[in-house]
Design an enzyme around this catalytic site. Structure first.
Site, PDB file in Angstrom:
ATOM      1  N   SER A 262      26.540  -4.864 -34.488  1.00 35.99           N
ATOM      2  CA  SER A 262      27.855  -4.320 -34.174  1.00 35.99           C
ATOM      3  C   SER A 262      28.677  -4.117 -35.438  1.00 35.99           C
ATOM      4  O   SER A 262      28.300  -4.571 -36.519  1.00 35.99           O
ATOM      5  CB  SER A 262      28.596  -5.277 -33.242  1.00 35.99           C
ATOM      6  N   LYS A 263      29.767  -3.448 -35.274  1.00 31.45           N
ATOM      7  CA  LYS A 263      30.679  -3.183 -36.380  1.00 31.45           C
ATOM      8  C   LYS A 263      31.132  -4.484 -37.046  1.00 31.45           C
ATOM      9  O   LYS A 263      31.237  -4.574 -38.254  1.00 31.45           O
ATOM     10  CB  LYS A 263      31.898  -2.425 -35.824  1.00 31.45           C
TER      11      LYS A 263
END
Length: 506
Positions: A262-263
RNA sequence: GGUCCAUUCGUCUAUCGGUUAGGACGCCAGGUUUUCAUCCUGGAAAGAGGGGUUCGACUCCCCUAUGGACUACCA
């Protein structure tokens, strides 16, 4: 065999994630391998999550990476199936929704989100399906008149697919083989919502893939659970003959621990998870991208291509052309791949070495100009030739070479302690005299003369050379000394030695 | 909780019943280098567990464990 047509169909809800990039890449490789077309379709059926600039970001990212779109958004000629933005295809979907409704394969439901939420709280594991639809507010439980009235009064509704329980639905996945799911576990998914007159992903996706004559659907594994629904929709529409083949790609996982990349992992571990820098229009926050981090697009493509696929040979470095030639879905692995950023750096190192000094020098010069340094490209090229092999990124070049452009003002204290002896200043004064007598500063010449002088005086070679380096570079690093002074020149070299003698005190 | 998918060195992976289980990144050591890095050479490092099938299983089957995805009027 029918013409290969694949699509990359992101939704413009933010920057394109690196996992999405890989999906696009695999689609592209597959299409090109088979002489097919790659489409870009924007799935913006969720008006609430639309983010301005996201579509442009996606197109720019693919361009940068060398993933060429043949048809749709970002293509030179949009193509015969336009529009390619789902929000612009409202009228098309309505027709297919009605077709399902007329055939009794879907129904209208009036349950509000609040009512649904209440049901979920009331019944654990509540699912809107054959076992529960009879107690909900929909066209199956209401009279036709009531339904018509509600709609006339402007009441919002959704259209749900009517799934018959106890059917075995089989999916032929090109990567995973046969997957069988019983329809009982499927719920009556929302296909269309009256509030914005837009379909949901499932309907829009199937209808568009059909209309756009998609031959292969290559997408992330997160779609595998909804694949049975898609197969069912093809059946409901009577399109099974032209149903695309499916391939569900393994996910890109966090480098450490578990879960999908994920970011936040990028922020936490300090590497980009996006191809390009992205500035969030709402928060103003910037997320870093591979391009701005100094990566070559070829390196990113190469790196990503091997996260979930391999050629079966021991080759590691692939050009896009080689990838196209060698790619096959059969060699895509089934399990998720942890994202190893260190290997990504290595790929960039390989690519920077494979490029010419001049090409790198041109890139480096942009950085130099930002630093306020103007230097001829010939000289920058020479410097690059000396330091290129030491770096992974063009952005690291400055760190490795700043002393070529700016004389040191400070001297590494550890090195002073280790290399600067009581006799060093007098020896360096002699060295200055030796150098002053040299007219040609070509490295072979200065090296010979200096070494002769050291030998004649019976000085310690290492002692002299290390002090020499400290004077000129300021640190115990860098290429060969005689290569360095050949570039910075006689006057500057002598000046630096003299300055060091005057500055360094022990 | 339910459904589905997966499981070989720390990581990416090769192996499609018989191999000293190979390569790459990273790590460690040595060498090269006047320095740092690069580079070169070498090393440590793996079949989740348990049952089968088979002359023989990393490879085929089953169970267990573990991990993941999905489970929205999001995609």
């Amino acid at each position: 065999m029918r013409k290969v047509r694949v699509r990359f169909a992101p939704s413009p809800t933010g920057p394109l994630h690196i996992g999405g990039v890989r999906t696009a890449l695999y689609n592209y490789l597959f299409a090109k391998k088979h002489g097919g077309d790659m489409l870009l379709r924007i799935e913006d059926t969720d008006s609430a999550r639309f983010v301005p600039g996201a579509e442009e970001y996606i197109v720019e990212s693919l361009n940068w990476l060398g993933i060429h779109i043949d048809e749709g958004i970002g293509a030179r000629n949009e193509g015969k199936h336009a529009p390619y933005r789902q929000s612009e295809r409202k009228a098309i979907y309505r027709k297919y929704v009605d077709k399902l409704l007329d055939g009794g394969l879907a129904y209208i439901a009036f349950d509000t989100p609040i009512e649904l939420e209440a049901k979920r709280n009331e019944i654990s594991n509540f699912q809107y399906d054959a076992s529960t639809r009879g107690m909900m507010t929909n066209s199956l439980t209401l009279s036709a008149e009531d339904v018509a009235n509600k709609i006339k009064c402007g009441e919002q509704y959704v259209v749900r697919v009517k799934i018959e329980p106890n059917q075995e639905i089989e999916i032929q996945d090109l990567i995973r083989g046969e997957v069988i799911v019983n329809s009982t576990v499927l719920d009556d998914k929302v296909l269309f919502k009256s509030s914005d007159e837009l379909p949901t992903y499932h309907l829009a996706n199937v209808v568009d893939d059909y209309l756009m004559e998609i031959s292969h659907v290559i997408r992330g594994e997160e779609w595998l659970p909804s694949a049975p629904l898609h197969v069912l929709l093809y059946r409901y529409f009577g399109w099974t003959e032209v149903m695309p083949e499916f391939a569900h790609l393994p996910l890109l996982l966090k480098p450490d621990g578990n879960g999908k990349l994920s970011k936040r992992d990028g922020d936490r571990l300090g590497f980009p998870v996006f191809p390009l820098n992205w500035k969030d229009p709402k928060t103003g926050e910037t997320s870093s991208g591979y391009r701005e981090a100094g990566y070559f697009p070829e390196a990113v493509v190469n790196f990503l291509s091997l996260l979930g696929w391999n050629s079966g040979t021991e080759q590691e470095i692939f050009s896009m052309q080689e990838l196209i030639e060698q790619f096959s879905l059969e060699r895509v692995s089934k399990s998720g791949a942890k994202f190893d950023y260190e290997k990504g750096k290595w790929f960039n190192h390989k690519y920077i070495q494979s490029k010419s000094d001049l090409e790198i020098a041109n890139l480096f010069q942009i950085i130099l100009i930002e630093k306020g340094i103007k230097e001829h490209i010939e000289k920058v090229t020479k410097i690059v030739s000396l330091i290129k092999e030491r770096v992974n990124f063009v952005t690291e070049l400055w760190n490795q070479s700043s002393f070529f452009f700016v004389a040191p003002t400070e001297y590494d204290s550890k090195t002073i302690q280790k290399r600067w002896k009581a006799e060093t200043p007098t020896q360096l004064i002699e060295l200055v005299e030796v150098l002053k007598a040299v007219s040609d500063f070509a490295p072979e010449i200065t090296e010979e003369i200096v070494k002769e002088w050291i030998a004649a005086k019976e000085y310690n070679l290492g002692g002299i050379m290390n002090a020499f380096r400290l004077s000129v570079v300021g640190e115990p690093k860098g290429p060969h000394m005689f290569d360095i002074i050949a570039i910075i020149g006689k006057d500057e070299t002598i000046e630096r030695i003299e300055r060091a003698i005057n500055t360094i005190k022990i």
